[in-house]
Design an enzyme around this catalytic site. Sequence first.
Site: not given
Ligand code: ATP
Ligand code: MG
Length: 321
Positions: A110, A189, A192
């Site tokens: 950050k 990947k 969110k």
């Molecule tokens: P952000 O965009 O805020 O990082 P995110 O959608 O990537 O949110 P996280 O909160 O970072 O979701 O991830 C929560 C859990 O889900 C973590 O353990 C992460 O490893 C898993 N995860 C998130 N996205 C994926 C993905 N595309 N493939 C496999 N595992 C995932």
């Molecule tokens: Mg993430």
Amino acid sequence: MRVLSGIQPTGRPHWGNYFGAIRQYIDLQDEDESYYFVANLHALTTVRDPKLLSGYTLDAAIDLVALGLDPKRATLFVQSDVPEVSELCWLLLTGTPMGLLERCHAYKDKKAKGLTADAGLFNYPVLMAADILAYDADTVPVGDDQLQHIEVCRDLAGSFNHRFGEVFTMPKAKILDNSAKVPGTDGEKMSKSYNNTLEIFEDPKAQRKRIMRITTDSRPMDQPKEPEGDHLFQLYSLVATSEQRDEMAALYRRGGFGYGDVKKALADAAERFFADARARRLELAADPKAMHAILADGAARARQKASQVLARAKKACGLLL
Ligand code: ATP
Ligand code: MG
């Protein structure tokens, strides 16, 4: 094994969250003891809308139960319902070197982006350590992005124990299998922040539309294709049966199909795969009182454990007269 895992209530869960984390968490509920919490204190560092935060928190608990978490076997609770954890966090903070936290990547990233971080984000790994240590957890399933935080937790527990005697159980990380990164609707990947997610509990009709808009390459109909590197096929593999997957792989290798057919098959398979969870979720959401009772019961059990650990720690460092 005493297992602990938390999920942040920061939005609606997507396939990446499910296959990369939630499903594997839930599989661990059969261990000796398992604790699952909705990490609303952590989420407070990013979600500043009170209605949204409380809504996401209840939703996250409902999601977990809908997806198969059994609150009779596992202890399911909301992080802030166990104030012992925040108190323990202070005890740990007093022995946390600034440099240790300055090296932690969430804060470092950050700062590197020129954004201002608040003390909540800076101290996040200490609160996470308190989460883990409060329940004498010995196993913490995490993605490899969280490994550093487990190391911080072990550091803090180790130096507290060294200074004040054996108070904390030393936890170990159990690395989740996220070797298969779930791709999003744009092939990157799923995340969110990239706005490319397929939500687990989205209405099937809306989800079908989203699936039909998944980006594909411009391969002509008659041309065969290797299925493995294709994100449509990867998504299909997650929700199809193994026979369906093999049939689809053969179709890819033979050629003569359009991506539209794959998308239809994907939408059908997804609808079936999450059908039970979706039905359970509707029932649970219709009865928020029952959900609150589950969370109250979970919090009571969690507090029982956490208060023992906190008392041990307070006694050791001279806070109990
Ligand atoms: P952000 O965009 O805020 O990082 P995110 O959608 O990537 O949110 P996280 O909160 O970072 O979701 O991830 C929560 C859990 O889900 C973590 O353990 C992460 O490893 C898993 N995860 C998130 N996205 C994926 C993905 N595309 N493939 C496999 N595992 C995932
Ligand atoms: Mg993430």
